[in-house]
Design a protein around this motif. Sequence first.
Motif, short mmCIF file in Angstrom:
data_model
loop_
_atom_site.label_atom_id
_atom_site.label_comp_id
_atom_site.label_asym_id
_atom_site.label_seq_id
_atom_site.Cartn_x
_atom_site.Cartn_y
_atom_site.Cartn_z
N GLU A 26 0.81 -1.22 0.00
CA GLU A 26 0.00 0.00 0.00
C GLU A 26 0.85 1.27 0.00
N ASN A 27 2.05 1.21 0.60
CA ASN A 27 2.90 2.41 0.64
C ASN A 27 3.60 2.67 -0.70
N GLN A 28 3.40 1.78 -1.67
CA GLN A 28 4.01 1.95 -2.99
C GLN A 28 3.03 2.47 -4.03
N VAL A 29 1.83 2.78 -3.57
CA VAL A 29 0.79 3.19 -4.52
C VAL A 29 0.02 4.40 -4.01
N GLU A 30 -0.74 5.00 -4.92
CA GLU A 30 -1.70 6.04 -4.57
C GLU A 30 -3.09 5.49 -4.85
N ILE A 31 -3.99 5.69 -3.90
CA ILE A 31 -5.32 5.08 -3.99
C ILE A 31 -6.39 6.16 -4.13
N TYR A 32 -7.26 5.98 -5.12
CA TYR A 32 -8.37 6.90 -5.34
C TYR A 32 -9.68 6.10 -5.29
N VAL A 33 -10.56 6.51 -4.41
CA VAL A 33 -11.87 5.85 -4.32
C VAL A 33 -12.79 6.55 -5.31
N LEU A 34 -13.15 5.86 -6.37
CA LEU A 34 -13.99 6.44 -7.42
C LEU A 34 -15.47 6.36 -7.06
N GLU A 35 -15.85 5.26 -6.42
CA GLU A 35 -17.26 5.10 -6.01
C GLU A 35 -17.32 4.36 -4.69
N GLN A 36 -18.11 4.89 -3.77
CA GLN A 36 -18.35 4.20 -2.51
C GLN A 36 -19.44 3.14 -2.72
N PRO A 37 -19.38 2.05 -1.99
CA PRO A 37 -20.42 1.02 -2.15
C PRO A 37 -21.75 1.50 -1.56
N THR A 38 -22.83 1.07 -2.17
CA THR A 38 -24.17 1.39 -1.64
C THR A 38 -24.96 0.09 -1.52
N LYS A 39 -25.79 0.01 -0.49
CA LYS A 39 -26.55 -1.22 -0.24
C LYS A 39 -27.81 -1.31 -1.08
N GLY A 40 -28.36 -0.18 -1.48
CA GLY A 40 -29.58 -0.21 -2.27
C GLY A 40 -30.81 -0.47 -1.41
N PHE A 41 -31.93 -0.60 -2.05
CA PHE A 41 -33.20 -0.82 -1.35
C PHE A 41 -33.25 -2.22 -0.78
N LEU A 42 -33.42 -2.29 0.54
CA LEU A 42 -33.47 -3.55 1.27
C LEU A 42 -32.19 -4.37 1.09
N GLY A 43 -31.11 -3.65 0.73
CA GLY A 43 -29.84 -4.34 0.57
C GLY A 43 -29.75 -5.15 -0.70
N LEU A 44 -30.75 -5.01 -1.58
CA LEU A 44 -30.77 -5.83 -2.80
C LEU A 44 -30.86 -4.98 -4.07
N ILE A 45 -31.91 -4.20 -4.19
CA ILE A 45 -32.17 -3.46 -5.42
C ILE A 45 -31.33 -2.18 -5.45
N GLY A 46 -30.60 -2.00 -6.55
CA GLY A 46 -29.81 -0.78 -6.73
C GLY A 46 -28.51 -0.74 -5.97
N SER A 47 -28.08 -1.85 -5.42
CA SER A 47 -26.80 -1.86 -4.70
C SER A 47 -25.64 -1.73 -5.69
N LYS A 48 -24.58 -1.09 -5.24
CA LYS A 48 -23.41 -0.87 -6.09
C LYS A 48 -22.14 -1.24 -5.34
N ASN A 49 -21.21 -1.80 -6.07
CA ASN A 49 -19.91 -2.13 -5.48
C ASN A 49 -19.03 -0.89 -5.38
N ALA A 50 -18.02 -0.99 -4.56
CA ALA A 50 -17.01 0.07 -4.48
C ALA A 50 -16.10 -0.02 -5.71
N LEU A 51 -15.62 1.13 -6.15
CA LEU A 51 -14.71 1.17 -7.29
C LEU A 51 -13.50 2.02 -6.92
N VAL A 52 -12.31 1.46 -7.07
CA VAL A 52 -11.09 2.20 -6.72
C VAL A 52 -10.12 2.18 -7.90
N ARG A 53 -9.32 3.23 -7.95
CA ARG A 53 -8.21 3.28 -8.91
C ARG A 53 -6.91 3.31 -8.11
#
Length: 208
Positions: A26-53
Amino acid sequence: MRVVEKSAKTVEEAIELALTELDLDENQVEIYVLEQPTKGFLGLIGSKNALVRVTEKYNVVDEAQKFLKKICSMMEIDPNINIVNNSEDNLEINLTGDNLGLLIGRRGDTLDALQFILNLVINKNCEKRIKIILDVENYRSKREETLFKLAKRLSEKAKKTGKKIVLEPMNPHERRIIHMSLQEDHRINTYSEGEEPYRKVVIVPKKI
């Protein structure tokens, strides 16, 4: 520099996937969080994963060594690459080994050219400029000592004969060494004349 984007249920998992692919810590890289994860409705509908560069940090020493190894390989030379000084603003490298005269050239012309190109290549990807000094078998310090002795010897000759002495053409760095070597001698003056790359130092005795 290598860059990867990874998606996972959590930011931590995405980062771990990227680090594994890059085979870096981790100390050899730079980390950018492009998208935070979301649980969506009832944890099912519309949930999104985290995306990092994750971007590999630019390592000046590693890149300088890679460049020099490539150039030396093309010249069929295999020197030892020694890091003499590595600070925030400066990097000093001294190459040692057998039959390295080709890297120095006539009065250091090839060495100066390599140093110039190395500075261009490395600083192209640096946010802050770093000065890189390249040497071969401590040639620069030996050359500086030679120029110092030359300046003293010719200044004595100028004072003895009462005539000015014009030195051979030198690059700006070497002319500066001549000037500095004689700046405390109040019986002579020095100046440079001519156009690059044929500019020369002139030593003139003062009239008493």
